[in-house]
Write an enzyme that holds these catalytic residues in place. Sequence first.
Site, PDB file in Angstrom:
ATOM      1  N   GLU A 143       0.839  -1.394  -0.068  1.00 27.36           N
ATOM      2  CA  GLU A 143      -0.014   0.051  -0.078  1.00 27.36           C
ATOM      3  C   GLU A 143       0.613   1.282  -0.058  1.00 27.36           C
ATOM      4  O   GLU A 143       0.598   2.183   0.958  1.00 27.36           O
ATOM      5  CB  GLU A 143      -1.043  -0.017   1.087  1.00 27.36           C
ATOM      6  CG  GLU A 143      -1.973  -1.034   1.242  1.00 27.36           C
ATOM      7  CD  GLU A 143      -3.214  -0.871   2.123  1.00 27.36           C
ATOM      8  OE1 GLU A 143      -3.170  -0.056   3.138  1.00 27.36           O
ATOM      9  OE2 GLU A 143      -4.102  -1.614   2.203  1.00 27.36           O
ATOM     10  N   GLU A 150      -5.283  -8.447   0.859  1.00 25.29           N
ATOM     11  CA  GLU A 150      -5.941  -8.299   2.232  1.00 25.29           C
ATOM     12  C   GLU A 150      -7.495  -8.020   1.641  1.00 25.29           C
ATOM     13  O   GLU A 150      -7.619  -7.632   0.840  1.00 25.29           O
ATOM     14  CB  GLU A 150      -5.348  -6.923   2.572  1.00 25.29           C
ATOM     15  CG  GLU A 150      -4.057  -6.970   3.316  1.00 25.29           C
ATOM     16  CD  GLU A 150      -3.706  -5.824   3.883  1.00 25.29           C
ATOM     17  OE1 GLU A 150      -4.422  -4.687   4.383  1.00 25.29           O
ATOM     18  OE2 GLU A 150      -2.164  -5.499   4.030  1.00 25.29           O
TER      19      GLU A 150
HETATM   20  C1  BGP Z   1      -4.375  -1.923   5.500  1.00 17.55           C
HETATM   21  C2  BGP Z   1      -2.834  -2.365   5.950  1.00 17.55           C
HETATM   22  C3  BGP Z   1      -2.971  -3.222   6.943  1.00 17.55           C
HETATM   23  C4  BGP Z   1      -4.206  -3.149   7.972  1.00 17.55           C
HETATM   24  C5  BGP Z   1      -5.501  -2.796   7.288  1.00 17.55           C
HETATM   25  C6  BGP Z   1      -6.601  -2.593   8.092  1.00 17.55           C
HETATM   26  O1  BGP Z   1      -4.146  -0.618   4.913  1.00 17.55           O
HETATM   27  O2  BGP Z   1      -1.905  -2.817   4.847  1.00 17.55           O
HETATM   28  O3  BGP Z   1      -1.738  -3.415   7.724  1.00 17.55           O
HETATM   29  O4  BGP Z   1      -3.883  -2.442   9.275  1.00 17.55           O
HETATM   30  O5  BGP Z   1      -5.367  -1.934   6.256  1.00 17.55           O
HETATM   31  O6  BGP Z   1      -6.595  -1.307   8.670  1.00 17.55           O
HETATM   32  P1  BGP Z   1      -7.049  -0.674   9.922  1.00 17.55           P
HETATM   33  O7  BGP Z   1      -5.848  -1.285  10.718  1.00 17.55           O
HETATM   34  O8  BGP Z   1      -6.700   0.663   9.841  1.00 17.55           O
HETATM   35  O9  BGP Z   1      -8.441  -1.007  10.195  1.00 17.55           O
END
Ligand code: BGP
Length: 478
Positions: free
Chosen positions: A170, A378
């Site tokens: 990301e 993800e």
């Molecule tokens: C993405 C990241 C992850 C994870 C996920 C969930 O942006 O790659 O590392 O954190 O989001 O987001 P959040 O933790 O803000 O709910």
Amino acid sequence: MHHQKLDSFPSDFLWGSASAAYQVEGAWDEDGKGESVWDKFVKIPGKTFKGTTGEVAVDHYHRYKEDVQLMAEQGLKAYRFSISWPRIIPDGNGEVNEAGIKFYEDLIDELLANEIEPVVTLYHWDLPQALQDEYLGWEGRQIINDFTRYCEIVFKRFKDKVKYWVTLNEQNVFISHGYLAASHPPNVKDPKRMLQANHHANLANAKAIKLFHELDIEGQIGPSFAYGPTYAFDADPKNQLAAENREEINANFWMDIYVYGRYPKVAWKYFEDNGIAPTIEVGDFDLLKEGKPDFLGLNYYQTATVKENRLDGVGAGKPNYTGEKGSTEESGMPGLYKEVSNPYVEYTNWDWAIDPSGLRIAMRRMTSRYDLPILITENGLGEYDRLEADGRIHDEYRINYIRDHIVAIQEAITDGVEVIGYCTWSYTDLLSWLNGYQKRYGFVYVDRDESNEKELKRYKKDSYFWYKKVIETNGQEL
Ligand code: BGP
């Protein structure tokens, strides 16, 4: 598109799940690990939810065997995790720390022994602090060579064991949060510096991919991109144009460079007119073209819906990091678009749109524009979970979320999209960078909260058993 019948998932489909080093490992200063920019950033008062850090996280560093055992028992086919650069090279560009290599080697061996495919992310945001101090990290061009050297060390050590590699996780998130919102390290609010750092990240990404191909490693490599497709609020052409603006600035600007080695014209002109376009050096675009990925990693959580936003309109608003539903502030980019809520979808307690069709749309748009295989790196639901007295967690909301998204993937496959696999976010519960420990994503509950680490005991949620069935039946029983 409606289909009479959906295609089956390919027989080698990677049913997986994911994590990131800083969010699970803990052991932040053990066995020779250097400090990362996150180790430092979380200590700035007010930056993270209730001051949470990943110093202990969910202690995966010491409990990885137990975690892999849970994966094995569930039948997981792939586990995506990230390597912490400062564990491998504590100061970023000096000596290699063998103990750091050994941790990942042990983890990879444990996965392979249990027939779980390792998917390795090379960079999930924990830059060695020493490089930030030495030349401002991503803002210094030296990062291109230092990142490539780090990748080369890791490629050479693990090339016979790892087939799937993710370069940068990301980039659009760590760059914009780090240099525009100041909500990630290095805590900067400056669009010009942001775009220069971003250009270097693009070059580093391309150079690492080019090297991977030159080394003739048997495997595939690509970046993971956070793509949330944009919808116009309605058929008003002004709102349609606003949606085009957001796609161009938030998606095409980042993915075109990965695949075609060029910045899209409209985005580039906008940045030039605003005096913030990055400085390009001779040969940059050649390198960018030579670093074409084998696949695109897709991190999908939600779509965005937008309306027109005039030049004197709304700017960046505060997101909801507290889990108080409806607390997200109005947000937009003046002159381009503003985000509005979508009446056709439900929202989570963190105000994230729940929109499985958006995943299918993301995959379709990416396939249409880039024509590369997609690995979903993800996708998941961050919610409050309740541990019952009997040790159960009834997370049917998560089951529903993942089921609907798996159906969307199957529809996309039937539409003609090529998909390598699906990694949910996340395997165990873990630290959310800005939302503490209460926003949970895992199949495995970890008993800790913001103020108390307790014993970090693991419990299988209902979704754990449900996903086990999905894997067993290769997605036939949802
Ligand atoms: C993405 C990241 C992850 C994870 C996920 C969930 O942006 O790659 O590392 O954190 O989001 O987001 P959040 O933790 O803000 O709910």
